[in-house]
Write a protein that holds these residues in place. Structure first.
Motif, PDB file in Angstrom:
ATOM      1  N   LEU A   1       0.829  -1.209   0.000  1.00 40.26           N
ATOM      2  CA  LEU A   1       0.000   0.000   0.000  1.00 40.26           C
ATOM      3  C   LEU A   1       0.859   1.252   0.000  1.00 40.26           C
ATOM      4  O   LEU A   1       0.512   2.252  -0.632  1.00 40.26           O
ATOM      5  N   SER A   2       1.967   1.210   0.711  1.00 39.93           N
ATOM      6  CA  SER A   2       2.864   2.359   0.756  1.00 39.93           C
ATOM      7  C   SER A   2       3.429   2.674  -0.621  1.00 39.93           C
ATOM      8  O   SER A   2       3.498   3.830  -1.036  1.00 39.93           O
ATOM      9  N   LYS A   3       3.794   1.638  -1.367  1.00 39.46           N
ATOM     10  CA  LYS A   3       4.319   1.843  -2.721  1.00 39.46           C
ATOM     11  C   LYS A   3       3.234   2.406  -3.636  1.00 39.46           C
ATOM     12  O   LYS A   3       3.491   3.284  -4.454  1.00 39.46           O
ATOM     13  N   ALA A   4       2.001   1.882  -3.494  1.00 35.74           N
ATOM     14  CA  ALA A   4       0.902   2.348  -4.338  1.00 35.74           C
ATOM     15  C   ALA A   4       0.558   3.801  -4.038  1.00 35.74           C
ATOM     16  O   ALA A   4       0.116   4.547  -4.909  1.00 35.74           O
ATOM     17  N   GLU A   5       0.762   4.229  -2.778  1.00 35.48           N
ATOM     18  CA  GLU A   5       0.440   5.585  -2.370  1.00 35.48           C
ATOM     19  C   GLU A   5       1.431   6.613  -2.909  1.00 35.48           C
ATOM     20  O   GLU A   5       1.149   7.801  -2.956  1.00 35.48           O
ATOM     21  N   LYS A   6       2.633   6.175  -3.293  1.00 37.22           N
ATOM     22  CA  LYS A   6       3.663   7.134  -3.674  1.00 37.22           C
ATOM     23  C   LYS A   6       3.279   7.924  -4.917  1.00 37.22           C
ATOM     24  O   LYS A   6       3.475   9.127  -4.987  1.00 37.22           O
ATOM     25  N   ASN A   7       2.748   7.248  -5.933  1.00 37.47           N
ATOM     26  CA  ASN A   7       2.274   7.934  -7.125  1.00 37.47           C
ATOM     27  C   ASN A   7       0.802   8.280  -6.929  1.00 37.47           C
ATOM     28  O   ASN A   7      -0.003   7.393  -6.639  1.00 37.47           O
ATOM     29  N   ALA A   8       0.464   9.542  -7.073  1.00 35.21           N
ATOM     30  CA  ALA A   8      -0.909   9.942  -6.763  1.00 35.21           C
ATOM     31  C   ALA A   8      -1.321  11.149  -7.597  1.00 35.21           C
ATOM     32  O   ALA A   8      -0.491  11.876  -8.140  1.00 35.21           O
ATOM     33  N   MET A   9      -2.644  11.329  -7.666  1.00 33.91           N
ATOM     34  CA  MET A   9      -3.211  12.471  -8.371  1.00 33.91           C
ATOM     35  C   MET A   9      -4.211  13.164  -7.451  1.00 33.91           C
ATOM     36  O   MET A   9      -4.926  12.507  -6.687  1.00 33.91           O
ATOM     37  N   LEU A  10      -4.221  14.491  -7.514  1.00 27.07           N
ATOM     38  CA  LEU A  10      -5.135  15.297  -6.713  1.00 27.07           C
ATOM     39  C   LEU A  10      -5.868  16.252  -7.642  1.00 27.07           C
ATOM     40  O   LEU A  10      -5.235  16.992  -8.401  1.00 27.07           O
ATOM     41  N   ASN A  11      -7.186  16.215  -7.605  1.00 24.52           N
ATOM     42  CA  ASN A  11      -7.991  17.080  -8.471  1.00 24.52           C
ATOM     43  C   ASN A  11      -9.023  17.819  -7.617  1.00 24.52           C
ATOM     44  O   ASN A  11      -9.773  17.193  -6.856  1.00 24.52           O
ATOM     45  N   ILE A  12      -9.056  19.133  -7.733  1.00 13.30           N
ATOM     46  CA  ILE A  12      -9.990  19.953  -6.951  1.00 13.30           C
ATOM     47  C   ILE A  12     -10.772  20.848  -7.904  1.00 13.30           C
ATOM     48  O   ILE A  12     -10.187  21.585  -8.698  1.00 13.30           O
ATOM     49  N   THR A  13     -12.099  20.754  -7.836  1.00 14.09           N
ATOM     50  CA  THR A  13     -12.980  21.611  -8.628  1.00 14.09           C
ATOM     51  C   THR A  13     -13.664  22.602  -7.684  1.00 14.09           C
ATOM     52  O   THR A  13     -14.236  22.192  -6.668  1.00 14.09           O
ATOM     53  N   LEU A  14     -13.606  23.874  -8.023  1.00 17.85           N
ATOM     54  CA  LEU A  14     -14.067  24.926  -7.126  1.00 17.85           C
ATOM     55  C   LEU A  14     -15.264  25.675  -7.698  1.00 17.85           C
ATOM     56  O   LEU A  14     -15.380  25.845  -8.912  1.00 17.85           O
TER      57      LEU A  14
ATOM     58  N   ILE B   1     -13.119  17.579  -3.925  1.00 11.61           N
ATOM     59  CA  ILE B   1     -11.730  17.123  -3.881  1.00 11.61           C
ATOM     60  C   ILE B   1     -11.681  15.615  -4.130  1.00 11.61           C
ATOM     61  O   ILE B   1     -12.384  14.843  -3.465  1.00 11.61           O
ATOM     62  N   PHE B   2     -10.862  15.228  -5.097  1.00  8.37           N
ATOM     63  CA  PHE B   2     -10.623  13.802  -5.366  1.00  8.37           C
ATOM     64  C   PHE B   2      -9.129  13.553  -5.333  1.00  8.37           C
ATOM     65  O   PHE B   2      -8.347  14.310  -5.918  1.00  8.37           O
ATOM     66  N   SER B   3      -8.715  12.502  -4.659  1.00 13.24           N
ATOM     67  CA  SER B   3      -7.303  12.113  -4.650  1.00 13.24           C
ATOM     68  C   SER B   3      -7.205  10.599  -4.652  1.00 13.24           C
ATOM     69  O   SER B   3      -7.961   9.914  -3.948  1.00 13.24           O
ATOM     70  N   THR B   4      -6.283  10.087  -5.447  1.00 12.51           N
ATOM     71  CA  THR B   4      -6.041   8.639  -5.437  1.00 12.51           C
ATOM     72  C   THR B   4      -5.311   8.225  -4.170  1.00 12.51           C
ATOM     73  O   THR B   4      -5.220   7.034  -3.873  1.00 12.51           O
ATOM     74  N   SER B   5      -4.802   9.201  -3.430  1.00  6.21           N
ATOM     75  CA  SER B   5      -4.124   8.927  -2.165  1.00  6.21           C
ATOM     76  C   SER B   5      -5.064   9.216  -1.004  1.00  6.21           C
ATOM     77  O   SER B   5      -5.317  10.362  -0.660  1.00  6.21           O
TER      78      SER B   5
END
Length: 281
Positions: free
Chosen positions: A124-137, A169-173
């Protein structure tokens, strides 16, 4: 309240029962939740606490119905029991109680499960390293009406424009959203509460808040269900999207994110419509 009685089974008691009896199902009461399984499953790891309990090496408790009682978390025991059955760790993708499960595995002293959980946490730690964060306001102006007490028993009706903010707010992490929840707090009814309690799931969060309205009595925020947003521990109120973006960027950049130069369009970013950040490690 159910009374518990202790029963000490002599060592080797279960081993000396005939095979037909040994195949009978056993019902466990784990923290008030009932599970039915077999003796062979419970003793599949003889060096564990369960192996000792159900081979007669340790005393067991009984509830009022005669079920073996274990005063531990009943919800996560299902994963422990499935591991005893299959020797394989099966967890849902959105499992959020890894720490609790690890403590329970330590309590039951199931060494292969402890090792499987350690491997899972590394994965899980390895999977968390690469991530995307998207925020729509989104932002709108709304008129709020309220009464103002000018003197004892003298009130006047007043109104004012109020800025209302919304952020999806959406984040893969999921760990980043937990980090965000430790920094951003709603102020409502005189109390601060973490935004973590407003998570839709482990990857989505929607925030709705208002800017401070000049002249609006404090009790009117509660009466009209208006929440304000604060950053802790600096105790800074977020009264504009510019401040919101600045604070979120501080948190995200400190966690290894950077602005995605390919998306969104620069005008959207500057107009406070969309924020997209990525993290590669």
């Amino acid at each position: 309240m159910d009374k518990l009685r202790f029963v000490h089974l002599p060592q080797g008691y279960f081993q000396h029962r005939n095979s037909s009896i040994m195949s009978d199902p056993i019902t466990l009461n784990v923290g008030g939740k009932l599970y039915t399984t077999s003796l062979s499953t419970l003793t599949s790891f003889p060096d564990s606490m369960l192996g000792a309990m159900f081979s007669g090496k340790m005393p067991t408790k009984k509830d009022s119905q005669g079920n073996c009682f274990i005063d531990r978390d009943g919800k996560v025991f299902r994963y422990i029991l499935n591991f005893l059955r299959t020797s394989h760790l099966d967890l849902p993708d959105d499992f959020q109680e890894m720490g609790l499960l690890r403590r329970e595995a330590d309590f039951y002293q199931i060494q292969p499960l402890i090792e499987a959980l350690q491997e899972k946490e590394v994965e899980l730690s390895k999977a968390e390293k690469n991530a995307m964060l998207n925020i729509t306001l989104d932002q709108r102006t709304q008129t709020v009406h309220f009464t103002v007490r000018e003197a004892p028993q003298i009130y006047s009706l007043s109104s004012s424009n109020m800025e209302v903010f919304n952020a999806h707010i959406f984040s893969t992490s999921c760990l980043f959203l937990k980090l965000l929840g430790s920094k951003l707090y709603y102020c409502f009814n005189g109390n601060l509460s973490s935004i973590s309690s407003y998570l839709q799931d482990s990857n989505h969060l929607t925030l709705d808040w208002v800017a401070t309205v000049e002249g609006l009595p404090e009790e009117e925020y509660t009466r009209q269900n208006l929440k304000r947003l604060w950053v802790v521990p600096v105790n800074k109120q977020i009264n504009s999207f510019q401040v919101f973006i600045e604070e979120v960027l501080k948190i995200a950049l400190s966690d290894g994110f950077c602005v995605d130069s390919s998306h969104p369009h620069a005008s959207d970013f500057m107009n406070n419509k969309i924020i997209r950040l990525i993290r590669y490690k």
